[in-house]
Design an enzyme around this catalytic site. Structure first.
Site, PDB file in Angstrom:
ATOM      1  N   LYS A 121      29.581 -15.824  -0.806  1.00 15.73           N
ATOM      2  CA  LYS A 121      29.592 -17.271  -0.527  1.00 15.73           C
ATOM      3  C   LYS A 121      28.353 -17.688   0.267  1.00 15.73           C
ATOM      4  O   LYS A 121      27.688 -18.676  -0.062  1.00 15.73           O
ATOM      5  CB  LYS A 121      30.862 -17.652   0.233  1.00 15.73           C
ATOM      6  CG  LYS A 121      30.991 -19.136   0.566  1.00 15.73           C
ATOM      7  CD  LYS A 121      30.638 -19.406   2.012  1.00 15.73           C
ATOM      8  CE  LYS A 121      30.761 -20.866   2.372  1.00 15.73           C
ATOM      9  NZ  LYS A 121      30.495 -21.116   3.812  1.00 15.73           N
ATOM     10  N   ASP A 139      34.335 -21.670  -0.807  1.00 18.27           N
ATOM     11  CA  ASP A 139      34.978 -21.204   0.421  1.00 18.27           C
ATOM     12  C   ASP A 139      36.474 -21.508   0.321  1.00 18.27           C
ATOM     13  O   ASP A 139      36.960 -21.940  -0.727  1.00 18.27           O
ATOM     14  CB  ASP A 139      34.357 -21.868   1.653  1.00 18.27           C
ATOM     15  CG  ASP A 139      34.441 -23.389   1.607  1.00 18.27           C
ATOM     16  OD1 ASP A 139      35.172 -23.948   0.753  1.00 18.27           O
ATOM     17  OD2 ASP A 139      33.771 -24.036   2.435  1.00 18.27           O
TER      18      ASP A 139
END
Length: 205
Positions: A121, A139
Site C-alpha cells: 500500500k 487501505d
C-alpha cells in the site's frame, strides 16, 4: 446493478464532488512522501502533517536522516504512534536508499517493497503520487467502501485492489484512490454512518 454499472455511477458522483482531489499528506518530494506515508500507518494524515515539518526541518533527505539517531527520530514522531518501530524503519530505509539506490527513491514496486516498513500500500501511494504511475492503493478505509458499495467481496485488501482495478479504467485509478479517501471521511465513515444520507450508499441498497 452489475459491479461495472455501480462503478460507473460511483465514478460520476466522485468526479462531481472532488474534481481535482489534492494529496492529503504534505511533502516536498518522493522521499518526504515516502516517510509521510510510512508514518500514516495507524495514524491520521492530519496528525502526520503536524509532525513532519519538525522532522523534515532536521532531515529531508536520506543523507540527513541517517545523521540523526533513532532516538532523535522517535522523539519527533512519537505523536504518530508505533514510534519505535517507525523510527527504526525510517533510519534503516534511509540507509538502504543510500546504499542501494544512491539516496534516490526507486521507481518500482519491487524495489520500494524491499525497504523496511514499506508494504504494498505504501509503495502504491508513492508510485501513484510521486511518480504518476497507475496504481490503486487500498487501505482499510477503501477496503470498507468497496465492500459497502458492492464493488468487491474481497476478504483482503489484495483482493479488493484486484476487484477495483477490474471495474474502473486504469487512467482513473490515481484520482479515484484520492476521491474515495475524501468521500469516506466526509460521507461514509466507519462509525455512525447513515446509509440513507450517503450520496452513494443511499441508492446501492
Amino acid at each position: 446493478m452489475s459491479r461495472k454499472e455501480i462503478a460507473k455511477k460511483v465514478k460520476r458522483i466522485l468526479n462531481e464532488l472532488y474534481p481535482e482531489p489534492s494529496i492529503p499528506l504534505k511533502h516536498h518530494d518522493s522521499y518526504t512522501l515516502l516517510i509521510s506515508v510510512l508514518l500514516s500507518a495507524q495514524c491520521t494524515d492530519a496528525r502526520v502533517n503536524i509532525v513532519t515539518p519538525a522532522l523534515f526541518a532536521k532531515a529531508s533527505t536520506p543523507f540527513q536522516m541517517i545523521l540523526l539517531s533513532i532516538d532523535e527520530i522517535q522523539n519527533i514522531i512519537r505523536p504518530c504512534g508505533l514510534s519505535r518501530r517507525k523510527s527504526e524503519a525510517i533510519w534503516d530505509l534511509s540507509h538502504l536508499l543510500i546504499e542501494r539506490f544512491g539516496g534516490i527513491v526507486p521507481q518500482s514496486f519491487e524495489a520500494l517493497e524491499s525497504l523496511p516498513g514499506v508494504g504494498h500500500k505504501t509503495a502504491s501511494v508513492v508510485m501513484t503520487q510521486a511518480f504518476h504511475r497507475a496504481a490503486f492503493p487500498v487501505d482499510t478505509h477503501i477496503h470498507r467502501l468497496a465492500a459497502r458499495w458492492k464493488l468487491s467481496s474481497g476478504k483482503s485488501v489484495v483482493q479488493t485492489e484486484r476487484d477495483l482495478k477490474e471495474v474502473f479504467p486504469k487512467k482513473d485509478w490515481n484520482r479515484l484512490h484520492l476521491q474515495m479517501i475524501y468521500f469516506g471521511r466526509e460521507y461514509c465513515q466507519a462509525r455512525k454512518h447513515n446509509p440513507s444520507e450517503c450520496p452513494i450508499c443511499s441508492w446501492i441498497g
